[in-house]
Design a protein around this motif. Structure first.
Motif, PDB file in Angstrom:
ATOM      1  N   VAL A 117      25.501  60.393  26.545  1.00  0.00           N
ATOM      2  CA  VAL A 117      26.675  60.863  27.270  1.00  0.00           C
ATOM      3  C   VAL A 117      27.522  61.666  26.290  1.00  0.00           C
ATOM      4  O   VAL A 117      27.561  61.368  25.094  1.00  0.00           O
ATOM      5  N   TRP A 118      28.150  62.698  26.820  1.00  0.00           N
ATOM      6  CA  TRP A 118      29.116  63.490  26.073  1.00  0.00           C
ATOM      7  C   TRP A 118      30.487  63.161  26.641  1.00  0.00           C
ATOM      8  O   TRP A 118      30.712  63.299  27.836  1.00  0.00           O
ATOM      9  N   LYS A 119      31.418  62.740  25.791  1.00  0.00           N
ATOM     10  CA  LYS A 119      32.754  62.377  26.245  1.00  0.00           C
ATOM     11  C   LYS A 119      33.754  63.442  25.795  1.00  0.00           C
ATOM     12  O   LYS A 119      33.872  63.730  24.601  1.00  0.00           O
ATOM     13  N   LEU A 120      34.472  64.003  26.769  1.00  0.00           N
ATOM     14  CA  LEU A 120      35.483  65.014  26.495  1.00  0.00           C
ATOM     15  C   LEU A 120      36.835  64.455  26.906  1.00  0.00           C
ATOM     16  O   LEU A 120      37.167  64.388  28.091  1.00  0.00           O
ATOM     17  N   GLY A 121      37.601  64.002  25.927  1.00  0.00           N
ATOM     18  CA  GLY A 121      38.902  63.416  26.207  1.00  0.00           C
ATOM     19  C   GLY A 121      39.935  64.461  26.576  1.00  0.00           C
ATOM     20  O   GLY A 121      39.766  65.658  26.286  1.00  0.00           O
ATOM     21  N   PRO A 122      41.030  64.043  27.214  1.00  0.00           N
ATOM     22  CA  PRO A 122      42.099  64.996  27.574  1.00  0.00           C
ATOM     23  C   PRO A 122      42.610  65.729  26.333  1.00  0.00           C
ATOM     24  O   PRO A 122      42.974  65.112  25.341  1.00  0.00           O
ATOM     25  N   GLY A 123      42.604  67.051  26.391  1.00  0.00           N
ATOM     26  CA  GLY A 123      43.096  67.844  25.277  1.00  0.00           C
ATOM     27  C   GLY A 123      42.095  68.091  24.166  1.00  0.00           C
ATOM     28  O   GLY A 123      42.376  68.855  23.238  1.00  0.00           O
ATOM     29  N   ALA A 124      40.918  67.452  24.229  1.00  0.00           N
ATOM     30  CA  ALA A 124      39.921  67.625  23.171  1.00  0.00           C
ATOM     31  C   ALA A 124      39.313  69.028  23.251  1.00  0.00           C
ATOM     32  O   ALA A 124      39.128  69.582  24.334  1.00  0.00           O
ATOM     33  N   LYS A 125      38.962  69.579  22.099  1.00  0.00           N
ATOM     34  CA  LYS A 125      38.381  70.919  22.048  1.00  0.00           C
ATOM     35  C   LYS A 125      36.863  70.901  22.179  1.00  0.00           C
ATOM     36  O   LYS A 125      36.258  71.927  22.474  1.00  0.00           O
ATOM     37  N   SER A 126      36.251  69.734  21.952  1.00  0.00           N
ATOM     38  CA  SER A 126      34.799  69.650  21.986  1.00  0.00           C
ATOM     39  C   SER A 126      34.388  68.239  22.393  1.00  0.00           C
ATOM     40  O   SER A 126      35.049  67.269  22.005  1.00  0.00           O
ATOM     41  N   PRO A 127      33.320  68.083  23.169  1.00  0.00           N
ATOM     42  CA  PRO A 127      32.878  66.740  23.554  1.00  0.00           C
ATOM     43  C   PRO A 127      32.163  66.031  22.414  1.00  0.00           C
ATOM     44  O   PRO A 127      31.545  66.663  21.558  1.00  0.00           O
ATOM     45  N   ALA A 128      32.251  64.706  22.399  1.00  0.00           N
ATOM     46  CA  ALA A 128      31.579  63.873  21.396  1.00  0.00           C
ATOM     47  C   ALA A 128      30.335  63.258  22.003  1.00  0.00           C
ATOM     48  O   ALA A 128      30.310  62.880  23.179  1.00  0.00           O
ATOM     49  N   LEU A 129      29.278  63.123  21.193  1.00  0.00           N
ATOM     50  CA  LEU A 129      27.975  62.656  21.654  1.00  0.00           C
ATOM     51  C   LEU A 129      27.792  61.170  21.359  1.00  0.00           C
ATOM     52  O   LEU A 129      28.056  60.707  20.244  1.00  0.00           O
ATOM     53  N   PHE A 130      27.314  60.415  22.376  1.00  0.00           N
ATOM     54  CA  PHE A 130      27.017  58.985  22.232  1.00  0.00           C
ATOM     55  C   PHE A 130      25.627  58.746  22.820  1.00  0.00           C
ATOM     56  O   PHE A 130      25.374  59.047  23.985  1.00  0.00           O
ATOM     57  N   PRO A 170      29.879  48.412  23.039  1.00  0.00           N
ATOM     58  CA  PRO A 170      30.633  49.666  22.928  1.00  0.00           C
ATOM     59  C   PRO A 170      29.746  50.802  22.431  1.00  0.00           C
ATOM     60  O   PRO A 170      28.861  50.595  21.602  1.00  0.00           O
ATOM     61  N   LEU A 171      29.995  51.992  22.941  1.00  0.00           N
ATOM     62  CA  LEU A 171      29.256  53.163  22.492  1.00  0.00           C
ATOM     63  C   LEU A 171      29.729  53.569  21.097  1.00  0.00           C
ATOM     64  O   LEU A 171      30.898  53.417  20.746  1.00  0.00           O
ATOM     65  N   SER A 172      28.798  54.088  20.301  1.00  0.00           N
ATOM     66  CA  SER A 172      29.097  54.469  18.920  1.00  0.00           C
ATOM     67  C   SER A 172      28.558  55.856  18.634  1.00  0.00           C
ATOM     68  O   SER A 172      27.470  56.219  19.082  1.00  0.00           O
ATOM     69  N   ARG A 173      29.308  56.631  17.879  1.00  0.00           N
ATOM     70  CA  ARG A 173      28.837  57.956  17.477  1.00  0.00           C
ATOM     71  C   ARG A 173      27.855  57.872  16.317  1.00  0.00           C
ATOM     72  O   ARG A 173      27.169  58.846  16.011  1.00  0.00           O
ATOM     73  N   LYS A 174      27.759  56.711  15.681  1.00  0.00           N
ATOM     74  CA  LYS A 174      26.933  56.567  14.483  1.00  0.00           C
ATOM     75  C   LYS A 174      25.566  55.963  14.769  1.00  0.00           C
ATOM     76  O   LYS A 174      24.674  56.025  13.921  1.00  0.00           O
ATOM     77  N   SER A 175      25.384  55.345  15.932  1.00  0.00           N
ATOM     78  CA  SER A 175      24.112  54.685  16.228  1.00  0.00           C
ATOM     79  C   SER A 175      23.842  54.725  17.720  1.00  0.00           C
ATOM     80  O   SER A 175      24.744  54.996  18.527  1.00  0.00           O
ATOM     81  N   THR A 176      22.585  54.451  18.079  1.00  0.00           N
ATOM     82  CA  THR A 176      22.176  54.426  19.480  1.00  0.00           C
ATOM     83  C   THR A 176      22.466  53.048  20.067  1.00  0.00           C
ATOM     84  O   THR A 176      22.061  52.030  19.521  1.00  0.00           O
ATOM     85  N   THR A 177      23.170  53.011  21.185  1.00  0.00           N
ATOM     86  CA  THR A 177      23.525  51.754  21.841  1.00  0.00           C
ATOM     87  C   THR A 177      22.424  51.352  22.824  1.00  0.00           C
ATOM     88  O   THR A 177      22.087  52.129  23.729  1.00  0.00           O
ATOM     89  N   PRO A 178      21.840  50.164  22.680  1.00  0.00           N
ATOM     90  CA  PRO A 178      20.838  49.716  23.662  1.00  0.00           C
ATOM     91  C   PRO A 178      21.482  49.499  25.032  1.00  0.00           C
ATOM     92  O   PRO A 178      22.652  49.118  25.128  1.00  0.00           O
ATOM     93  N   MET A 179      20.716  49.734  26.072  1.00  0.00           N
ATOM     94  CA  MET A 179      21.161  49.419  27.423  1.00  0.00           C
ATOM     95  C   MET A 179      20.386  48.220  27.946  1.00  0.00           C
ATOM     96  O   MET A 179      19.377  47.829  27.371  1.00  0.00           O
ATOM     97  N   ARG A 180      20.885  47.638  29.013  1.00  0.00           N
ATOM     98  CA  ARG A 180      20.157  46.580  29.709  1.00  0.00           C
ATOM     99  C   ARG A 180      20.041  46.971  31.178  1.00  0.00           C
ATOM    100  O   ARG A 180      20.856  47.737  31.696  1.00  0.00           O
ATOM    101  N   LYS A 181      18.993  46.450  31.798  1.00  0.00           N
ATOM    102  CA  LYS A 181      18.836  46.680  33.229  1.00  0.00           C
ATOM    103  C   LYS A 181      19.680  45.656  33.962  1.00  0.00           C
ATOM    104  O   LYS A 181      19.375  44.465  33.970  1.00  0.00           O
ATOM    105  N   ALA A 182      20.766  46.110  34.593  1.00  0.00           N
ATOM    106  CA  ALA A 182      21.711  45.202  35.227  1.00  0.00           C
ATOM    107  C   ALA A 182      21.343  44.887  36.669  1.00  0.00           C
ATOM    108  O   ALA A 182      21.896  43.955  37.254  1.00  0.00           O
ATOM    109  N   GLY A 183      20.430  45.630  37.256  1.00  0.00           N
ATOM    110  CA  GLY A 183      20.042  45.380  38.635  1.00  0.00           C
ATOM    111  C   GLY A 183      19.244  46.527  39.199  1.00  0.00           C
ATOM    112  O   GLY A 183      18.854  47.451  38.482  1.00  0.00           O
ATOM    113  N   GLU A 184      19.005  46.480  40.487  1.00  0.00           N
ATOM    114  CA  GLU A 184      18.265  47.513  41.209  1.00  0.00           C
ATOM    115  C   GLU A 184      18.947  47.772  42.541  1.00  0.00           C
ATOM    116  O   GLU A 184      19.595  46.891  43.103  1.00  0.00           O
ATOM    117  N   VAL A 185      18.786  48.982  43.044  1.00  0.00           N
ATOM    118  CA  VAL A 185      19.355  49.339  44.337  1.00  0.00           C
ATOM    119  C   VAL A 185      18.277  50.021  45.172  1.00  0.00           C
ATOM    120  O   VAL A 185      17.527  50.865  44.675  1.00  0.00           O
TER     121      VAL A 185
END
Length: 353
Positions: A117-130, A170-185
């Protein structure tokens, strides 16, 4: 752009259950037409004030790999570039603090070791990568929403039953955050007309959360399905709730969906690749009567519940029903039967000579 290439049969192959709940038919109203030549593969959109923010699908052209800000007339007023090249940006969401979340989650070939995900905060000039990684192997996805608690939920693109994935911390710019499968739809099966026939009704191409956090919506190429989120638990709403169907008939290649800024309508936009394609239009679908969202921020909602909370469908439960796989299998079986019949008739003809 993700064109479905599986063959479509003209005869029904599977029983079609009725949708859980069907909203009354509503005519789409055209909000505005997107005429900027850079915006031909629109895959994500959010409404901000009187305007919109949009992103393209993954593109080979640098001028199209940006976050685009549009005014009420769909005219580009500002762009923000990524600091490095994204892989495949497929959806866009807006957090309760105004942060834009770009879902770099597409993976047609199923070969990515991580998504982002790329997060672009209010007023930020460039998005950050997570970066994030799946617990059960690479998969394609085109839909992502952000809960009122600012937790991203990635919805995979398997036909029939889709996985819901959330980060384990929490997401980190320095490392890859593992995800979990929370359910199915599993979405109800419908008969809504669309360019991809029954396959277009089976895959989820976009998602969004309402401004007040009380509703979420998933879309296919044919329909939108809105779920109530009365207690802030988005995963429980998607895995156990009964959605309302809002038909989105015959959109050219509908992938993006969002709520209007006041939460009283759904907004959609299609991709429009190719010189002969019509210009993309933002369409508005009115929702059932509900109060407009005020300027107050919604209350913080709990993050998707861990294993100790309300039960969700876990990865090790019964295997998900994959609609597309079943259809492809039936097509293959039919082809083999026809080949066998043709071979037998050919042998009989030779013997009769």
């Amino acid at each position: 752009m993700r064109v479905l290439t599986v063959a479509v049969l003209a005869v029904p192959l599977l029983a079609v259950p009725a949708p859980a709940a069907v909203a009354s038919s509503r005519q789409a109203a055209t909000v505005c037409t997107v005429r900027d030549e850079r915006l031909d593969e629109l895959s994500g959109m959010v409404a901000v004030g009187s305007g919109y923010v949009v992103v393209n699908d993954g593109s080979d052209f640098a001028e199209r790999r940006k976050v685009f800000f549009l005014n009420a007339a769909c005219k580009v007023t500002r762009t923000v570039s990524y600091p490095s090249r994204p892989r495949d940006t497929e959806d866009l969401a807006r957090g309760t603090d105004g942060t834009l979340w770009v879902g770099d989650i597409g993976d047609n070939s199923g070969s990515r070791s991580s998504i982002a995900v790329w997060k672009l905060g209010p007023g930020a000039k460039s998005p950050a990568l997570f970066r994030m990684s799946y617990p059960d192997g690479a998969r394609d996805a085109e839909a992502m929403l952000v809960t009122a608690g600012n937790t991203p939920v990635v919805v995979s693109k398997e036909g029939g039953t889709a996985g819901l994935y959330v980060p384990t911390g929490p997401l980190s710019r320095k490392s890859t955050t593992p995800m979990r499968k929370a359910g199915e739809v599993t979405l109800p099966t419908t008969t809504t007309s669309n360019p991809f026939s029954f396959l277009g009704r089976a895959v989820i191409t976009g998602a969004a959360a309402s401004p007040d956090g009380r509703h979420v919506v998933l879309r296919t190429y044919a329909d939108a399905f809105e779920f109530d989120v009365p207690d802030g638990d988005v995963i429980r709403a998607l895995t156990t709730g009964q959605p309302r169907q809002i038909p989105l008939p015959d959109e050219p290649q509908g992938e993006a969906i969002t709520y209007s800024a006041d939460g009283r309508s759904l907004l959609t936009v299609s991709e429009a690749s190719g010189e002969s394609a019509a210009k993309p239009q933002i369409l508005r679908y009115a929702l059932p009567d509900r109060p407009a969202v005020t300027s107050e921020q919604p209350a913080e909602a709990p993050s998707p519940t861990p294993s100790g909370g309300p039960r969700t469908v876990a990865a090790e439960d019964s295997p998900p029903f994959d609609y597309i796989t079943v259809v492809v299998g039936l097509i293959a079986v039919l082809a083999l039967l026809l080949a066998g019949i043709a071979f037998a008739l050919s042998r009989r003809a030779r013997r009769g000579r």
